[in-house]
Design a protein around this motif. Structure first.
Motif, mmCIF file in Angstrom:
data_model
loop_
_atom_site.group_PDB
_atom_site.id
_atom_site.type_symbol
_atom_site.label_atom_id
_atom_site.label_comp_id
_atom_site.label_asym_id
_atom_site.label_seq_id
_atom_site.Cartn_x
_atom_site.Cartn_y
_atom_site.Cartn_z
ATOM 1 N N PRO A 43 1.801 -31.262 -44.825
ATOM 2 C CA PRO A 43 0.507 -30.604 -45.037
ATOM 3 C C PRO A 43 -0.513 -31.482 -45.761
ATOM 4 N N PRO A 57 -1.195 -35.306 -42.365
ATOM 5 C CA PRO A 57 -0.603 -34.681 -41.187
ATOM 6 C C PRO A 57 0.169 -35.654 -40.290
ATOM 7 N N MET A 110 -8.722 -31.145 -44.954
ATOM 8 C CA MET A 110 -7.927 -30.578 -43.872
ATOM 9 C C MET A 110 -8.784 -29.790 -42.892
#
Length: 234
Positions: A175, A178, A65
Motif C-alpha cells: 500500500p 504499489p 495514492m
C-alpha cells in the motif's frame, strides 16, 4: 546531513572478502534489518561477507495514492533529487571505505528496502566503479526520466555497471509503493538493457517475508561466492 556511524556486522568466518551495504526504509534505522543479517550469518552461506547498515536521515519520498493512477507521475513530482544525490554520494563514500580496506568494488553489493532500495538502485546504476550486484526490496527506480540523460556515466564504455546483476522484490498488495510501480521500474531497467531478476510475493504488503529473505540470500551467495581469499578478521 549529519549521520550516525553505520551498524556493522563483521564477516562471520575467518576471512572478509566481500561487503553488503544495505539501507533501511523511511522511519526505520539500520537496527531494523539486524535480525535479517543475523539470520543470514547463522546459516553460514555468507561467511566471508561483512554487512554495513547505514542509519540514514529522512529523505522525503512520498506517494500521493489518490493521483498515482499507475503512471507514477505524482511520485516523480515529489522526488527529492538533491537528497537522492547526497545519499548516493554517501553510499559511494561507504564503498570507497571498503575499497580502501582491501575489498574490491566488484565484491561489494548495494541494497535497500523502500526508500533505501531507491537510493541503492540509483547509487548502483550511477556508480563509477563496478559493483557485484544491486538489491531493491519493495521499491522503485527514482529519477527514471533523468537517469540516462543526467546520471548514467558516459560514454557507454564508462557505464561499468551496465551488466551488474540486479534483484528487485515486491509484494503484490504493497500500500506504500504499489506493486505496479515496482513492476514499471523493473520494465524500465530491462528496456535499458540491465539484467534484472524480478521476484513477486502474493499477499505481501510493504514488508519482507521469509521467502523473500531466502531469495536475497541466494542472490548474494551467487554474486558474492566464497573466494577463500581476502583478509583475516581479528
Amino acid at each position: 546531513m549529519s549521520r550516525l556511524a553505520p551498524l556493522v556486522f563483521p564477516a562471520a568466518g575467518p576471512r572478509h572478502t566481500a561487503t553488503v551495504i544495505f539501507a533501511h526504509g523511511l522511519g526505520d534505522s539500520g537496527h531494523g534489518w539486524a535480525s535479517a543479517v543475523e539470520n543470514w550469518r547463522r546459516r553460514q552461506r555468507l561467511d566471508e561477507v561483512k554487512f554495513v547498515l547505514p542509519h540514514a536521515p529522512v529523505i522525503p519520498i512520498t506517494v500521493n495514492m489518490a493521483s498515482l493512477g499507475g503512471s507514477a507521475e505524482s511520485l516523480r513530482g515529489n522526488e527529492d533529487e538533491a537528497g537522492l544525490v547526497e545519499s548516493r554520494d554517501y553510499f559511494q563514500k561507504l564503498v570507497q571505505q571498503e575499497v580502501d580496506n582491501g575489498i574490491p568494488a566488484d565484491r561489494i553489493v548495494l541494497g535497500g528496502f523502500s526508500q533505501g532500495g531507491a537510493v541503492a538502485l540509483f547509487s548502483g546504476l550511477t556508480s563509477l566503479v563496478k559493483l557485484a550486484g544491486i538489491v531493491g526490496m519493495s521499491t522503485y527506480l527514482p529519477l527514471s526520466l533523468k537517469l540516462e540523460s543526467t546520471y548514467i556515466p558516459k560514454p557507454a564504455s564508462a557505464n561499468v555497471n551496465a551488466q551488474t546483476p540486479i534483484i528487485m522484490c515486491h509484494g503484490t498488495v504493497d500500500p506504500v509503493l504499489p506493486f505496479q510501480l515496482g513492476l514499471l521500474s523493473k520494465d524500465h531497467l530491462v528496456k535499458l538493457g540491465y539484467p534484472v531478476e524480478w521476484k513477486e510475493y502474493a499477499g505481501m504488503p510493504h514488508s519482507a517475508v521469509p521467502e523473500e529473505l531466502d531469495d536475497i540470500e541466494e542472490f548474494l551467495h551467487k554474486v558474492l561466492p566464497p573466494s577463500g581469499g581476502g583478509k583475516t578478521e581479528l
